[in-house]
Structure formats: structure tokens, C-alpha cells
Design a protein around this motif. Structure first.
Motif, mmCIF file in Angstrom:
data_model
loop_
_atom_site.group_PDB
_atom_site.id
_atom_site.type_symbol
_atom_site.label_atom_id
_atom_site.label_comp_id
_atom_site.label_asym_id
_atom_site.label_seq_id
_atom_site.Cartn_x
_atom_site.Cartn_y
_atom_site.Cartn_z
ATOM 1 N N SER A 112 0.858 -1.181 -0.128
ATOM 2 C CA SER A 112 -0.004 -0.006 -0.075
ATOM 3 C C SER A 112 0.910 1.076 -0.092
ATOM 4 O O SER A 112 2.021 1.257 0.390
ATOM 5 N N SER A 114 0.618 3.879 2.009
ATOM 6 C CA SER A 114 0.974 4.013 3.429
ATOM 7 C C SER A 114 2.364 3.288 3.731
ATOM 8 O O SER A 114 3.304 3.864 4.382
ATOM 9 N N GLY A 142 -1.046 8.970 4.103
ATOM 10 C CA GLY A 142 -1.192 7.589 4.553
ATOM 11 C C GLY A 142 -2.022 7.433 5.971
ATOM 12 O O GLY A 142 -2.007 8.234 6.705
ATOM 13 N N VAL A 218 -4.512 15.743 -2.869
ATOM 14 C CA VAL A 218 -5.206 15.684 -1.778
ATOM 15 C C VAL A 218 -5.451 17.351 -1.059
ATOM 16 O O VAL A 218 -6.793 17.611 -0.605
HETATM 17 C C1 LIG Z 1 -1.077 11.071 -1.790
HETATM 18 C C2 LIG Z 1 -1.183 9.864 -0.941
HETATM 19 N N1 LIG Z 1 -0.268 9.317 -0.326
HETATM 20 C C3 LIG Z 1 -0.483 7.999 0.374
HETATM 21 C C4 LIG Z 1 -1.775 7.469 0.464
HETATM 22 C C5 LIG Z 1 -1.804 6.263 1.158
HETATM 23 O O1 LIG Z 1 -2.042 5.315 0.478
HETATM 24 P P1 LIG Z 1 -2.724 3.742 0.437
HETATM 25 O O2 LIG Z 1 -4.099 4.119 0.991
HETATM 26 O O3 LIG Z 1 -2.613 2.907 -0.574
HETATM 27 O O4 LIG Z 1 -2.206 3.203 1.794
HETATM 28 C C6 LIG Z 1 -2.866 8.043 -0.319
HETATM 29 C C7 LIG Z 1 -3.807 7.724 -0.133
HETATM 30 O O5 LIG Z 1 -4.984 8.046 -0.332
HETATM 31 C C8 LIG Z 1 -2.300 9.107 -1.005
HETATM 32 O O6 LIG Z 1 -3.532 9.935 -1.581
#
Ligand SMILES: Cc1ncc(COP(=O)(O)O)c(C=O)c1O
Length: 444
Positions: A112, A114, A142, A218
Motif C-alpha cells: 500500500s 501508506s 497515508g 489531496v
Molecule cells: C498522496 C497519498 N499518499 C499516500 C496514500 C496512502 O495510500 P494507501 O491508501 O494505499 O495506503 C494516499 C491514499 O489516498 C495518498 O493519496
């Protein structure tokens, strides 16, 4: 399948009973039950088709046959952890390396985004011997504890900024302190980071890393002024820290002109760490962290093994390779450039036509679109890369209808405005009974 024939209300009831309410639904007032996806379309249990504009995970299209086939074929043969020699993991690392500057030559695989960012933080701390992190305001990196701590988008609601976290303003030339009319917004915003670093150092803090999305998404799909990240990298490196580019939402050919969004800064700009996720597995949980030999060596020198049960398994890597193949054979990066230019041109015409832009949702028109940003007033397009010019035309036409309708409603609100206290007409709260009025107050 029994689950697909369950009435929507029953599914909703089960979900409410069995899942935490912190796992939110899109369109909570009338959630959509999706049972099938294909290309840029999603289908509900009644067979209704939705154009998916909020899916940068199904990068090459929902259920792309090449990707599905690659996962299936590898699943038939083997899936296990990366402690055995296997070609998929090295092939995938090799193919990813071809998309990146040559300095970024060591790859760690995870499940992931995160996990990728959390590992980036560990590596940065190990390499620098420092603890602190500089992040941009409103950022999200994350859901792990370490990442909530460096995500103002989350920790601001939880009431706690850790002493090792330092927040710099978003380089937003549309709404921020230095706008398009500033003579050098890149330098001005980079100096803000420099200032944040100096203030931290005055308190005896030491910077391990600067984390930023290469196009802060975001935070409302910000496009930093050219030269900003290069100057920030200089300030961070001078303080002994590393530059971490989070490409989890914006990378992988999505921006059209370049494969990675950090490449907008020019050929010479090389982050110390790049994190990838979401789109790279087209819906399969695949993530990756790329870094330099020097940073990786410092991590290896601890002698502590990096083991990730699922990260880099043969099926995940087969999927990752298939996504790269599809991007290439279907020329989706060039396609994104064409469709993106078309959208930009037609949305610019809308901008000229409609003086209002606000919190617009198109679900009732079978178009799934979301908002983002601190005021949740940024309309964000992140469709699968196979989104076509026809799809774009359809979205613009619907948007035009909705904006026209909203403008009429604004005009009908004029009488309400007159009733607001003198001197503060626009600050008066919207009438609570009508959520439509609230939407109109999100306008900037
Ligand atoms: C910019 C960004 N970094 C990290 C993450 C985390 O990713 P994940 O949800 O796969 O853990 C996200 C998830 O929305 C994100 O938008």
C-alpha cells in the motif's frame, strides 16, 4: 453470486452493522452499490452505467483483460514471498528503473501507499540520523500512525501536531499568499520552507526529510510554480534532510507529458526517494519505494532484515508488469495528454461562461466525480487512463448544465443575502434547512 442479488438496502444494513462508520461511503445520502467494472465504467446492481471520474487506481481501466489474465496465470503457478529467487520481482524492478532517473536504482516492494511512505520515513531517518519532517499544509500521506502524524489533512482534526513535524504553506498560486502575479512565487514559497527549517533548527530540531506529493492532490490539485521543488530540495539537503516525492496519486503517466509528476521540475531534478502505489497495480495491492544506493546502504547497514510477507510476491509483480505493458501498448500516456488538453480547453471555456465554481457532484447524471481541497471546493478529475474524448465531452456538457442550474439558484438567493447583517453580507451563515445554499457558500 448471492451477494450480487442482495437488495441494496440489505447490503447497506449489513454494512452498517458489521463495519465501522469511519469507513465512509461515497454519496452517503444514497450510496451506490457497484457490482461490476469495465474500462472507465462502473455498473450498479440494476445494470445502470456510471462514468467513473474518481478512479486513479483502476489506472488502465477496470478489470483490464491483460492485467486480469496476468494475475490469473501467475496464480495458477505460484504465489509466495520474496525470499525465493523469482524473475517477476527483478523484471518489475528493472522495468520501473527504466522510468526513473538512474540514481533511483534500488526498489522495495510493499502492499500500500501508506507502507511505502512509512518505509521512506524509516530510511530517511536512518540515513540522516535526524528525526524531523517538513510537510506541506493540507497534505495526506497515508493512514499509518507515523503518517497521520505527517498529514495535516488528518492531524488537524485530531488536535495534535507532533513536535517533530513542521508544516510549510502549500505552494498555491491561486489561493495562497503568493499568487500568479507575484514576480517569483517559486522562490517565495521555497523561502517559506527555508524559514520553517530555520525555526525548527533554532529549537534544536534536525530535519530528516521533506515529504510532498509532486502535484499536491489531496490539498486540491495544486500545481506548484516551476522551480519550487528544486529550491526546496536545496534547502532540505542543506539541512541534512532528504526529499521524498509521493507519487502515489499523481504518478505513472497520469500527467501525460511525463511518466512521473516530479519530472515537471526538469531532467536535473531527482528526489532522494520516490513512493508509488494506487495505480501501479490497477486495483491489486501493489506499492513500491525507489531510492538511491547511498540511502539504501545506510538502511542495510543496520543489519535488520526488511521482510514484507506479501510485498513483491510473484502475482503482484506479474500484475505490475502487465500494467506497464498496457500503458505502453495502448499508448495511454499520450492518450492522457490528448484527453487532458481537450478537457482543459473545454473547461476553460466553462470558466469563462460561468462565474461560479463550487461543490458540484454529478452522481445523479451517472457520472462519479468528487471534490477535494481544504474547502472541499475543488472538482477533481481522476478517471482511468482510458477515459476518452467522448467521455470528456459528456462530462463538460453535464457540468455546463449543472453550473447553469446553480447560477439560477444563486440569483434566486439574492433576496436572502439582502437580509444578512449590514457590512457582512457574505459572512452570514447559510439557511440551515437547505443544503443547496451551503454548497453555494463554498464558492471562492
Ligand atoms: C498522496 C497519498 N499518499 C499516500 C496514500 C496512502 O495510500 P494507501 O491508501 O494505499 O495506503 C494516499 C491514499 O489516498 C495518498 O493519496
Amino acid at each position: 453470486m448471492a451477494a450480487d442479488t442482495r437488495a441494496k438496502a440489505v447490503t447497506l444494513d449489513l454494512r452498517r452493522r458489521l463495519l465501522s462508520s469511519s469507513c465512509r461511503l461515497f454519496f452517503p445520502e444514497d450510496p451506490v452499490k457497484i457490482i461490476r467494472g469495465q474500462g472507465q465504467y462502473l455498473y450498479d446492481e440494476q445494470g445502470r452505467e456510471y462514468l467513473d471520474c474518481i478512479n486513479n487506481v483502476a489506472h488502465v481501466g477496470h478489470c483490464h483483460p491483460t492485467v486480469v489474465q496476468a494475475a490469473h496465470e501467475q496464480n495458477l503457478v505460484l504465489n509466495t514471498n520474496s525470499r525465493y529467487l523469482h524473475d517477476n520481482i527483478v523484471d518489475y524492478a528493472q522495468r520501473l528503473s527504466e522510468t526513473l532517473p538512474e540514481q533511483l536504482s534500488v526498489f522495495y516492494f510493499l502492499n500500500s501507499g501508506s507502507e511505502a511512505n512509512d518505509l521512506a520515513l524509516r530510511l530517511a531517518r536512518q540515513y540522516t540520523g535526524h528525526q524531523d519532517v517538513v510537510v506541506l499544509d493540507h497534505a495526506y500521506h497515508g493512514h499509518l500512525s507515523s503518517l497521520i502524524d505527517i498529514s495535516p489533512y488528518k492531524f488537524r482534526n485530531l488536535g495534535g501536531q507532533k513536535e517533530w513535524v513542521h508544516v510549510a504553506p502549500l505552494p498555491d498560486t491561486y489561493r495562497g499568499p503568493y499568487r500568479e502575479d507575484h514576480p517569483n512565487p517559486a522562490e517565495a514559497y521555497a523561502n517559506e520552507v527555508k524559514h520553517v527549517i530555520s525555526s525548527a533548527q533554532e529549537k534544536g530540531r534536525k530535519i530528516a526529510a521533506f515529504f510532498a506529493e509532486s502535484l499536491p492532490s489531496v490539498s486540491g490539485q495544486i500545481i506548484p510554480p516551476a522551480g519550487y521543488f528544486s529550491q526546496v530540495a536545496e534547502h532540505i539537503r542543506r539541512a541534512g534532510g532528504l526529499f521524498v516525492a509521493d507519487e502515489i496519486q499523481v504518478g505513472f503517466g497520469r500527467i501525460g507529458k511525463h511518466f512521473w509528476a516530479f519530472q515537471l521540475e526538469g531532467e536535473d531534478f531527482v528526489p532522494d526517494i520516490v513512493t508509488m502505489g494506487k495505480s501501479i497495480g490497477n486495483g491489486h495491492p501493489v506499492a513500491c519505494m525507489a531510492t538511491t544506493q547511498a540511502v539504501s546502504r545506510a538502511f542495510e547497514a543496520t543489519g535488520v532484515e526488511y521482510f514484507n510477507t506479501f510485498g513483491g510476491n510473484p502475482v503482484s509483480c506479474a500484475v505490475g508488469l502487465a500494467v506497464l505493458d498496457v500503458l505502453k501498448t495502448e499508448q495511454l500516456q499520450a492518450h492522457a495528454t490528448n484527453v487532458g488538453s481537450f478537457l482543459l480547453e473545454h473547461l476553460s471555456q466553462q470558466k469563462a461562461k460561468h462565474p461560479i465554481i463550487g461543490d458540484v457532484r454529478l452522481k445523479e447524471n451517472y457520472i462519479l466525480l468528487s471534490t477535494d481541497g481544504p474547502g472541499r471546493n475543488i472538482l477533481k478529475f481522476k478517471p482511468p487512463m482510458c477515459f476518452s474524448v467522448d467521455n470528456a465531452q459528456h462530462v463538460v456538457a453535464k457540468l455546463d448544465d449543472i453550473l447553469t442550474d446553480m447560477e439560477e439558484k444563486v440569483r434566486s438567493c439574492e433576496t436572502l443575502r439582502i437580509k444578512h447583517p449590514p457590512g457582512k453580507p457574505d459572512l452570514a451563515p447559510p439557511p440551515p434547512a437547505d443544503p443547496q445554499h451551503f454548497n453555494l457558500y463554498l464558492l471562492d
